[in-house]
Design a protein around this motif. Structure first.
Motif, mmCIF file in Angstrom:
data_model
loop_
_atom_site.group_PDB
_atom_site.id
_atom_site.type_symbol
_atom_site.label_atom_id
_atom_site.label_comp_id
_atom_site.label_asym_id
_atom_site.label_seq_id
_atom_site.Cartn_x
_atom_site.Cartn_y
_atom_site.Cartn_z
ATOM 1 N N GLY A 96 0.817 -1.207 0.000
ATOM 2 C CA GLY A 96 0.000 0.000 0.000
ATOM 3 C C GLY A 96 0.847 1.252 0.000
ATOM 4 N N ASP A 98 0.579 5.935 -0.998
ATOM 5 C CA ASP A 98 -0.090 7.049 -1.654
ATOM 6 C C ASP A 98 0.062 6.960 -3.167
ATOM 7 N N VAL A 217 -4.793 3.665 -0.871
ATOM 8 C CA VAL A 217 -4.919 4.049 0.530
ATOM 9 C C VAL A 217 -5.933 5.176 0.670
ATOM 10 N N MET A 222 -4.421 4.492 5.384
ATOM 11 C CA MET A 222 -4.694 3.067 5.515
ATOM 12 C C MET A 222 -5.147 2.514 4.165
ATOM 13 N N VAL A 223 -4.950 1.208 3.969
ATOM 14 C CA VAL A 223 -5.366 0.575 2.724
ATOM 15 C C VAL A 223 -6.878 0.643 2.607
ATOM 16 N N TYR A 238 3.975 -1.039 3.556
ATOM 17 C CA TYR A 238 3.553 0.330 3.271
ATOM 18 C C TYR A 238 4.732 1.105 2.684
#
Length: 456
Positions: A96, A98, A217, A222-223, A238
């Motif tokens: 995951g 941005d 995300v 968070m995912v 992440y």
């Protein structure tokens, strides 16, 4: 036979309810419930639609045979470090981060290395065409025949391609674009994400294939999708970093085959992601010398020691309530340390604005940086700089005591390697026999006042 029913899911955390509610009981968010249809299946089937021919029977633990984990090296040392030594066959890994942070770039570089070493890789994208993937692959130098591309979002087609090609590694980019035919909901909905992930989990275990799935995300970082998504997979990675900065951090928050404390450091270039073998040098690059409010600490991230610069700025407040800002470190922790300085060191901080920043954008949670944060605040308040060659290590208690920390010799060795001439450490960690022959001067302190006396 199957029977459809209507349920409500929270779009933030995946909490399921039989009726709509204004506030989610799980994450306490407002107006996040969405209505979706689910399918209730007969007993004896699993979510992938496969029916058991024989019911499974329990096995005694002393009769279970343990086979050695077969790991595949990715050719990227920082990624192998975070994964625990390489890719475990039959594992399901969630990545995951941005948008634009470099998730697809990192996995395509991994695919390039694996295919060059003869490992068959299937890269499936539901967001990009084959031409777009090819253009990105040429920039990264991916040219092997072992790297197979497919632009599709139908899970049945992907499963058929995986069986026909016999690929050892499968990349899904991204999980929010994939859809299972037996579910009527649109791709990206809670029901689809959960169903697709369940199917991929069955495929990875049945075919002994390592599957990487990329997840979008939310604004909280968070995912996106149901919370059960992270519970179903074997590892959750992440990808973090400031979009305006060149470096990227890969962190494992869940790993069934390795440590969750490891991080990988990368630098984004025009030719993809480059590994950073010496993170301390990167984070200290451009550090101001003899500047009040600037101190250097040594943190342990996994098995490696990393030198970081902590900057603090204290100035008179123009408002009735002073401002407190913390970037890269817990805001409440900074307030706690300021309270210790006021009570135990007699500093007047109530009428001053205070800004604390971890230079480089790294998020620091190691309590050994407490003393460094406190000295940075005191240095800025007094406008007196610390010695530029001094490293600060120690946890600070509410009584003003400097408490011992772990891996002290590893931290001191890292500071010595980076050319620092002195180090302030907790007195409880001081071992004269081990430290008398070091080429770095050690200052053991027991209280915050002793440490403050070293500010020139």
């Amino acid at each position: 036979m199957v029977k459809e029913k209507t349920v409500f899911f929270c779009s933030e955390c995946g909490f399921e309810a039989s009726k709509w509610m204004g506030q989610c009981p799980g994450c306490k968010k407002w107006n996040t419930f969405v209505e979706e249809k689910t399918v209730a299946r007969k007993t004896g089937t699993v979510s992938s639609g496969i029916q058991y021919k024989e019911r499974p029977r329990p096995t005694a633990i002393n009769k279970v045979e343990i086979t050695e984990e077969v790991r595949i090296k990715t050719g990227i040392c920082e990624l192998d470090r975070v994964l625990g030594g390489g890719i475990v066959k039959g594992s399901l890994i969630l990545v995951g981060g941005d948008p634009g942070i470099g998730k697809s770039t990192l996995l395509l570089q991994m695919c390039r290395n694996l295919s060059d070493n003869g490992t068959a890789v299937l890269y499936v994208s539901g967001e990009e065409s084959l031409t777009q993937i090819k253009m990105r692959g040429e920039r990264l130098g991916a040219k092997s025949d072992k790297l197979l591309l497919q632009s599709d979002n139908d899970l049945d087609n992907i499963a058929a391609s995986l069986e026909n090609t016999g690929a050892e590694v499968l990349i899904i980019d991204s999980i929010q674009t994939m859809a299972a035919a037996e579910v009527d909901n649109a791709p990206g909905t809670v029901t689809q994400v959960r169903e697709v992930t369940s199917r991929l989990l069955q495929m990875s275990k049945r075919m002994n294939t390592a599957i990487f799935i990329i997840g979008h995300v939310t604004k909280e970082g968070m995912v996106a999708g149901p919370r059960t998504l992270e519970h179903m997979v074997d590892s959750v990675l992440y990808f973090e970093g400031d979009g305006n900065a060149g470096f990227r951090l890969l962190r494992a928050v869940k790993n069934r085959f390795g440590s969750t404390n490891e991080i990988g450091v990368f630098n984004m270039t025009d030719k993809g992601l480059e590994e950073v073998n010496n993170p301390s040098k990167m984070f200290l690059n451009g550090r101001p010398l003899n500047a009040p409010g600037s101190v250097v600490v040594c943190s342990i991230e996994g098995t490696r020691a990393i030198m970081l610069e902590i900057q603090a700025l204290v100035c008179n407040s123009n408002f009735n309530m002073a401002r407190r800002t913390a970037v890269g470190v817990d805001y409440n922790r900074v307030n706690l340390l300021m309270a210790v300085l006021e009570k135990r060191a007699g500093m007047d901080l109530a009428g001053s604005d205070c800004y604390v920043n971890i230079a480089g954008g790294l998020k620091l949670s190691d309590p050994s940086a407490d003393l460094g944060i406190a000295l940075a605040i005191a240095s800025s308040l007094r406008n007196r700089a610390l010695d530029e060659g001094c490293c600060i290590i120690g946890e600070l208690g509410l009584a003003g005591e400097v408490r011992g920390i772990r891996n002290i010799m590893q931290r001191i060795s890292e500071a010595e390697k980076m050319g620092f001439s002195s180090c302030i450490i907790p007195a409880s960690n001081y071992d004269k026999d081990k430290m008398m022959n070091l080429n770095i001067k050690i200052y053991p302190v027991s209280t915050v006042n002793e440490a403050l006396s070293l500010i020139r």
